[in-house]
Design an enzyme around this catalytic site. Sequence first.
Site, mmCIF file in Angstrom:
data_model
loop_
_atom_site.group_PDB
_atom_site.id
_atom_site.type_symbol
_atom_site.label_atom_id
_atom_site.label_comp_id
_atom_site.label_asym_id
_atom_site.label_seq_id
_atom_site.Cartn_x
_atom_site.Cartn_y
_atom_site.Cartn_z
ATOM 1 N N ARG A 133 -6.101 -16.575 -41.607
ATOM 2 C CA ARG A 133 -6.658 -17.206 -42.804
ATOM 3 C C ARG A 133 -7.747 -16.295 -43.348
ATOM 4 O O ARG A 133 -8.844 -16.212 -42.784
ATOM 5 C CB ARG A 133 -7.200 -18.598 -42.473
ATOM 6 C CG ARG A 133 -6.125 -19.592 -42.069
ATOM 7 C CD ARG A 133 -5.069 -19.735 -43.146
ATOM 8 N NE ARG A 133 -4.118 -20.806 -42.867
ATOM 9 C CZ ARG A 133 -3.064 -21.073 -43.646
ATOM 10 N NH1 ARG A 133 -2.824 -20.338 -44.713
ATOM 11 N NH2 ARG A 133 -2.253 -22.069 -43.343
ATOM 12 N N ALA A 189 2.042 -26.669 -41.813
ATOM 13 C CA ALA A 189 1.576 -27.310 -43.047
ATOM 14 C C ALA A 189 1.998 -26.472 -44.238
ATOM 15 O O ALA A 189 2.387 -25.308 -44.101
ATOM 16 C CB ALA A 189 0.053 -27.462 -43.019
ATOM 17 N N GLU A 200 8.529 -27.646 -44.355
ATOM 18 C CA GLU A 200 7.496 -26.794 -43.750
ATOM 19 C C GLU A 200 7.658 -26.698 -42.239
ATOM 20 O O GLU A 200 7.461 -25.629 -41.650
ATOM 21 C CB GLU A 200 6.106 -27.323 -44.105
ATOM 22 C CG GLU A 200 5.729 -27.166 -45.563
ATOM 23 C CD GLU A 200 5.590 -25.720 -45.999
ATOM 24 O OE1 GLU A 200 5.442 -24.833 -45.126
ATOM 25 O OE2 GLU A 200 5.626 -25.463 -47.213
ATOM 26 N N GLU A 260 8.139 -22.981 -40.799
ATOM 27 C CA GLU A 260 7.042 -22.376 -40.039
ATOM 28 C C GLU A 260 7.269 -22.375 -38.535
ATOM 29 O O GLU A 260 6.687 -21.545 -37.827
ATOM 30 C CB GLU A 260 5.719 -23.077 -40.353
ATOM 31 C CG GLU A 260 5.233 -22.835 -41.765
ATOM 32 C CD GLU A 260 3.765 -23.171 -41.957
ATOM 33 O OE1 GLU A 260 3.194 -22.714 -42.948
ATOM 34 O OE2 GLU A 260 3.195 -23.906 -41.118
ATOM 35 N N GLU A 304 2.352 -15.327 -42.632
ATOM 36 C CA GLU A 304 3.211 -16.048 -41.691
ATOM 37 C C GLU A 304 4.041 -15.109 -40.812
ATOM 38 O O GLU A 304 4.711 -15.564 -39.885
ATOM 39 C CB GLU A 304 4.136 -16.995 -42.453
ATOM 40 C CG GLU A 304 3.400 -18.091 -43.222
ATOM 41 C CD GLU A 304 4.346 -18.993 -43.979
ATOM 42 O OE1 GLU A 304 5.543 -18.635 -44.085
ATOM 43 O OE2 GLU A 304 3.896 -20.041 -44.467
#
Length: 208
Positions: free
Chosen positions: A66, A78, A95, A99, A145
């Site tokens: 992040r 998320a 999602e 993910e 990701e």
Amino acid sequence: MLADEFAFAPVTDTGIVFDGKVWDVRRDTFDYAGSGIVREYLDHPGAVAILALDDQDRVLLIKQYRHPVRVRDWELPAGLLDEDGEHPLIGAQRELAEEADVTAADWNVLSEFYTSPGGSNEVIRIYLARGLAAATDVFERTEEEADIEIRWVPLDECVDGVLSRRMQNPSLVIGALAAHASRARGWSSLAPAETPWPRHPINWDHSV
């Protein structure tokens, strides 16, 4: 019983002052308590998060970079609700598959929250997903990701990490504590997955 209440102050002027790639900044002028007030805030599409719990009471966590906080933090899967007309449940199912390569047969609403009600209209709904299975399609992940790390962690260990401040992602903090408390009450606080979401700005009823 304590509960938040809707209060739609009359907006006399509104406009986008920053048109961003993912979200915008909006400036509103509104009347409140006899004053004309100007406020700028993050205009956000909202998001969903998923606390996926297996039959051993383990939570599926992902570690992801992040950039604003310069941390690879542990999170729940998320994503943004940025596809027009997509139901939040469908977004959550998408999602989880994209993910973490996981699907779920059983879905409930676990919790909802505003991320920063003084400066953003962002709302997040956290779903509890159970009856888990491996997804048949494996998604190619890119950008932040690309190096996601996936780990299954006992729910009690997640709570320990939250209470010791070692894990601070807000969806994980709220989701883990909500799941821990709800499990202790026999999951009686869960709501159906299709429960309406009036707090999301797209669903605001200004007549309330």
